[in-house]
Design a protein around this motif. Structure first.
Motif, PDB file in Angstrom:
ATOM      1  N   ASN A 103     -13.076  13.458  33.838  1.00  0.00           N
ATOM      2  CA  ASN A 103     -12.772  11.978  33.580  1.00  0.00           C
ATOM      3  C   ASN A 103     -11.621  11.483  34.478  1.00  0.00           C
ATOM      4  OD1 ASN A 103     -15.052  11.113  32.046  1.00  0.00           O
ATOM      5  ND2 ASN A 103     -13.694  11.136  30.104  1.00  0.00           N
ATOM      6  N   THR A 104     -11.890  10.596  35.189  1.00  0.00           N
ATOM      7  CA  THR A 104     -10.625   9.757  35.878  1.00  0.00           C
ATOM      8  C   THR A 104     -10.667   8.422  35.571  1.00  0.00           C
ATOM      9  OG1 THR A 104     -10.924  11.110  37.659  1.00  0.00           O
ATOM     10  CG2 THR A 104      -9.567   9.214  38.003  1.00  0.00           C
ATOM     11  N   ILE A 105      -9.480   7.843  34.965  1.00  0.00           N
ATOM     12  CA  ILE A 105      -9.196   6.702  34.282  1.00  0.00           C
ATOM     13  C   ILE A 105      -8.150   5.938  35.051  1.00  0.00           C
ATOM     14  CG2 ILE A 105      -9.127   5.425  32.367  1.00  0.00           C
ATOM     15  CD1 ILE A 105      -9.883   7.937  30.679  1.00  0.00           C
ATOM     16  N   GLY A 106      -8.490   4.678  35.823  1.00  0.00           N
ATOM     17  CA  GLY A 106      -7.416   4.018  36.087  1.00  0.00           C
ATOM     18  C   GLY A 106      -7.197   2.737  35.363  1.00  0.00           C
ATOM     19  N   ALA A 107      -6.160   2.161  34.988  1.00  0.00           N
ATOM     20  CA  ALA A 107      -5.707   1.255  34.177  1.00  0.00           C
ATOM     21  C   ALA A 107      -4.620   0.400  34.802  1.00  0.00           C
ATOM     22  CB  ALA A 107      -5.463   1.522  32.576  1.00  0.00           C
ATOM     23  N   ALA A 108      -4.792  -1.232  34.457  1.00  0.00           N
ATOM     24  CA  ALA A 108      -3.846  -2.075  34.538  1.00  0.00           C
ATOM     25  C   ALA A 108      -3.746  -3.024  33.536  1.00  0.00           C
ATOM     26  CB  ALA A 108      -3.818  -2.694  35.876  1.00  0.00           C
ATOM     27  N   TYR A 109      -2.644  -3.386  33.178  1.00  0.00           N
ATOM     28  CA  TYR A 109      -2.316  -4.553  32.175  1.00  0.00           C
ATOM     29  C   TYR A 109      -1.266  -5.630  32.497  1.00  0.00           C
ATOM     30  CZ  TYR A 109       2.095  -2.216  30.641  1.00  0.00           C
ATOM     31  OH  TYR A 109       3.383  -2.021  30.621  1.00  0.00           O
ATOM     32  N   MET A 110      -1.439  -6.573  31.668  1.00  0.00           N
ATOM     33  CA  MET A 110      -0.355  -7.755  31.630  1.00  0.00           C
ATOM     34  C   MET A 110      -0.323  -8.234  30.157  1.00  0.00           C
ATOM     35  SD  MET A 110       0.222 -11.168  34.073  1.00  0.00           S
ATOM     36  CE  MET A 110       0.562  -9.710  35.205  1.00  0.00           C
ATOM     37  N   GLU A 111       1.005  -8.612  29.734  1.00  0.00           N
ATOM     38  CA  GLU A 111       1.049  -8.904  28.282  1.00  0.00           C
ATOM     39  C   GLU A 111       2.115  -9.894  28.450  1.00  0.00           C
ATOM     40  OE1 GLU A 111       0.695  -6.615  24.338  1.00  0.00           O
ATOM     41  OE2 GLU A 111       2.690  -6.197  25.269  1.00  0.00           O
ATOM     42  N   TYR A 112       1.801 -11.052  27.724  1.00  0.00           N
ATOM     43  CA  TYR A 112       2.933 -12.055  27.400  1.00  0.00           C
ATOM     44  C   TYR A 112       3.374 -12.193  25.895  1.00  0.00           C
ATOM     45  CZ  TYR A 112       4.979 -16.579  26.559  1.00  0.00           C
ATOM     46  OH  TYR A 112       5.733 -17.851  25.806  1.00  0.00           O
ATOM     47  N   ASP A 113       4.779 -12.132  25.652  1.00  0.00           N
ATOM     48  CA  ASP A 113       5.373 -11.976  24.380  1.00  0.00           C
ATOM     49  C   ASP A 113       6.486 -13.229  24.461  1.00  0.00           C
ATOM     50  OD1 ASP A 113       6.568 -11.395  22.259  1.00  0.00           O
ATOM     51  OD2 ASP A 113       7.105  -9.554  22.444  1.00  0.00           O
TER      52      ASP A 113
END
Length: 829
Positions: free
Chosen positions: A487-497
């Motif tokens: 398994n190869t997993i690529g991820a990206a995220y953005m979060e506002y607080d």
């Protein structure tokens, strides 16, 4: 004279006229300088400069550590911030009728010398947030004698049943993190590891019920983060070392361990090593199975098994402060567990004429290694803008062997009415997973009350499985299997607080893309590869009802990727009447979770209530069916789950030396499968209630009762259980020497737990009665020594100081003139 009277009259009128004083608003957010977490319920006071005998204004920070204080008048003022266990903050300012934003205010731990050791005041036992709950294990007196599994029974949103199965937020699918990083070994073997790990090795347990976009999307129940005891960031003034050695012996096992930490200049370290040997005793099972339909038959099986579990764990953490704004950290951890499970069973067919005895000897060895290197840099003095880069390597090889032999000497009929293969057999299974992870995270402030978090992650998970099968010591290639699963997993995220007055908002989006490849070197299954993407939203909205209470609304989507044990199509033929195997066609499970949270904190009472609703249309469920007169058990995306749950945690201190608390839940499960033509539903309740009492001579007593009702699966149910636990501890030599006795008792015959399991299918029913030995007594001794001035925890006064520390806001204001700087000892509720 008349003129003088007129002047006096005018002056009197002028003095009687109302005056308008300017009002200045002073606001900010109080943060722990080490953990970068908010400090709730800190006391904020405002004094006229150089007049600190009595404050002119006073308030508490809210649950997010924020304060918004009005100051009437002009001139010079001094603002102080106090919180138990922290150094006092003093800030001089000029009031001019405007708003003064102090931004993030960092508080560091308070240290005060008492004899040869230093004591730090204790922090609250439970910290409540909208998205997570933190249980400070190190501040609980029972951590001296209990295991981590014992402590989990106290943790809000966590349930441990009579067979040590763990659920988080009502779900059995969850991820285990260690020090904020995913740990595959802990996730796959959580109950076994926690049962053998002493609670003294753990600082706190975080239950993250609404993981934000920064967390991996796996784990439908959320994340269980185990924060280990380790040295804080390097501080030159704390040169030296401290160490604790620990040993325990009891009726069910023995163990020992050592923990040491220290620092020299900018270099800090901590090392932890532990060993335990657990032999819980003999478990007995009675099973009655009936096959329905044209091939109707029945059978009865009785078995007895005994597990022996040696467990070894070691870890090393090192940190180096490159400069005032950046640091590097190295973490190495090794865990090894070997389980020996000899068992004997007797199976009798329904007519009573044919029976056989089976002897199994199973040995399972699991060893994991995890190493990580972190670099962190802050971009401003307030430490609100930062970057972190992490590389992690983990590997978890598993080796299991099973020998099975059969004896029909006592059978009245030489061959069974239905043919079963009773050839002696041996299986040799090797599984190995290695994972590389590279991750980068950024935090940047948009304003003093708003920030943005974003980052990316790449992980490569390489798994191999080699299962060899032998009949009468002859290798059988047709029943063996060898394959790889990558398994190869690529991820990206953005979060506002962000925060808007009494409202708080956190919203994020994470995208994960998975590339999966399976190749069979041996086996009758075709190779395959696939790739897919998942967009995972999360959000939480909080509202501050008062400085000591808030209300929250949360939503998240979680996924569960099937592991190698679920996917492995290798057929386990240990039981001649049943087959067990995985399903390589399993899909990713997707679950949606909505929650309503209420937190309240007062003088003597702390309450957390959480109402959640979860639904999933492609749940991975284990199911059984008959084929060729053999009971087959495998997995499939067959279940539709709807779970409604109310969780309640409460802690109340009616007296200075007494604390009562409860941790419970009530849930309703509705499960169905169109594919299998099955449905099931029902209520389940869990409750742990108890007390902690300080006795004369400063002995500490803890007593707890645990009960659980029936729980439900797609094909059946499992009965509840009842048990008691208790401990008595005593600290000597200025808290250097700690001695404790801990006991556990099941409330069934012989101090055991009796658990009934029932399952049904279209062509069978299965009823099982399990008796698990539970009664045990354990003696634990620990000793702490060292030459560092690093703080040592002071347990003996925690209940009394806890009662005194948590006064209401009104009481704090009334007592403000006589309060010190908050350097006493004690813990929160």
């Amino acid at each position: 004279m008349k003129t003088l009277r007129n002047i006096l009259a005018v002056l009197t009128i002028m003095m009687a006229l109302p005056t308008t004083a300017q009002t200045t608003i002073v606001k900010g957010m109080v943060i722990d300088s080490l953990t970068q977490e908010s400090v709730p319920y800190a006391t904020v006071r405002v004094f006229k400069k150089n007049k600190t005998d009595k404050p002119i204004a006073m308030s508490l920070t809210d649950m997010d550590g924020r304060f918004n204080q009005e100051v009437k008048g002009d001139g010079q003022f001094t603002l102080t911030i106090n919180s138990v266990g922290y150094k006092t903050i003093n800030h001089n300012f000029t009031a001019n009728g405007s708003t003064l934003d102090l931004g993030n205010i960092l508080m560091s731990e308070e240290r005060s010398s008492i004899g040869p050791v230093e004591v730090v005041a204790q922090k609250p036992l439970v910290k409540m947030d909208t998205d997570k709950m933190t249980y400070n294990v190190a501040e609980d007196e029972d951590s001296k004698t209990n295991t981590v599994l014992d402590m989990l029974r106290k943790v809000p949103m966590v349930t441990v049943d009579g067979q040590d199965n763990i659920t988080v937020n009502g779900q059995s699918s969850f991820k285990v993190y260690v020090d904020g990083k995913p740990n595959a070994m802990f996730s796959q073997n959580a109950n076994m590891i926690f049962k053998n790990m002493p609670a003294s090795a753990v600082k706190s347990i975080e239950v993250i019920t609404n993981p934000g976009a920064a967390y991996d999307a796996e784990g439908t129940g959320g994340v269980l983060n185990i924060v280990m005891n380790k040295t804080p960031e390097a501080q030159a003034s704390l040169n030296g070392y401290n160490a604790t050695v620990r040993a325990n012996v009891g009726t069910r096992g023995y163990g020992g361990g050592a923990f040491a930490n220290g620092q020299q200049g900018k270099l800090s370290f901590s090392a932890n090593a532990m060993y335990s040997y657990n032999h819980p005793g003999s478990s007995d099972i009675t099973m009655e199975r009936e096959q329905l339909g044209n091939a109707a038959s029945s059978m009865t099986m009785t078995s007895s098994s005994e597990n022996k579990m040696p467990f070894v764990m070691g870890s090393l953490n090192m940190g180096y402060e490159l400069d005032s704004m950046s640091s590097m950290n190295l973490m190495l951890s090794v865990t090894s567990m070997n389980v020996k499970s000899p068992s004997t069973s007797t199976t009798t067919m329904g007519d009573g004429l044919f029976s056989y005895t089976q002897n199994n000897d199973t040995k399972t060895g699991r060893t994991s290694f995890t190493g990580s290197l972190d670099y962190q840099r802050f971009f401003n003095r307030e430490r609100t803008s930062s970057m972190a880069i992490t590389y992690q390597l983990s590997t978890a090889p598993t080796h299991s062997e099973t020998w099975s032999s059969f004896d029909m000497a006592n059978s009245l009929q030489p061959t069974p009415s239905t043919s079963y293969d009773l050839t002696n057999r041996y299986s040799d299974n090797h599984e190995h997973t290695i994972e590389h992870v590279l991750q980068t995270d950024f935090t940047t402030p948009l304003s003093s009350l708003n920030k943005l978090n974003f980052g990316a992650k790449l992980s490569a998970r390489l798994s191999d499985s080699d299962a060899k099968y032998y009949l009468s010591d002859v290798y059988n290639e047709g029943m063996s299997m060898d394959y790889s699963h990558n398994n190869t997993i690529g991820a990206a995220y953005m979060e506002y607080d962000g925060h808007y007055g009494d409202f708080g908002l956190k919203a994020g989006l994470r995208y994960e893309h998975t590339w999966q490849n399976v190749e069979y070197r041996l086996g009758n299954t075709s190779d395959f590869d696939t790739n897919y993407g998942n967009l995972i939203p999360s959000a939480s909205l909080s509202y501050m009802l008062a400085p000591t209470s808030n209300l929250g609304l949360t939503y998240n989507m979680r996924i569960s990727r099937p592991g190698i044990s679920y996917l492995n199509p290798y057929v386990d033929r240990t039981n001649p009447t049943a087959l067990t195997y995985g399903n390589p066609d399993l899909d990713v499970e997707k679950s949606h979770n909505i929650g309503l949270v209420y937190n309240m904190f007062s003088t003597k009472l702390m309450v957390n209530a959480r109402l959640t609703y979860s639904f999933c249309d492609n749940g991975i469920e284990q199911f059984s069916f008959y084929k060729d007169n053999l009971l087959n058990t495998t997995y499939g995306n067959t279940a539709k789950r709807n779970l409604t749950s109310l969780s309640l945690y409460g802690s109340w201190m009616p007296f200075k030396t007494t604390r009562l608390f409860m941790n419970g839940s009530l849930s309703y499960s509705d499960l169905s499968s169109d594919q299998l033509g099955l449905s099931n539903n029902g209520w389940q309740g869990n409750l742990m209630a108890g007390l902690q009492q300080t006795l004369p001579a400063d002995f500490k007593l803890s007593l707890f009762a645990i009960t659980s009702t029936k729980s439900y699966t797609l094909q059946g149910w499992s009965s509840g259980f009842n048990m008691l636990t208790g401990s008595l501890t005593k600290s000597l030599l200025n808290d250097k020497l700690n001695i404790g006795v801990q006991g556990m008792l099941g409330l069934s015959k012989g101090g055991c737990l009796e658990i009934e399991n029932f399952s049904r299918g279209a062509d069978f029913t299965n009823h099982m009665l399990i008796r698990v030995p539970m009664s045990s007594v354990t003696l634990t001794v620990s000793y702490t020594f060292g030459n560092s001035k690093k703080q040592q925890k002071m347990f003996q006064s925690r209940v009394q100081s806890d009662y005194m520390e948590h006064q209401s806001n009104e009481e704090r204001i009334n007592n403000a003139g006589g309060e010190g700087t908050g350097t006493g000892t004690g813990i929160g509720m």
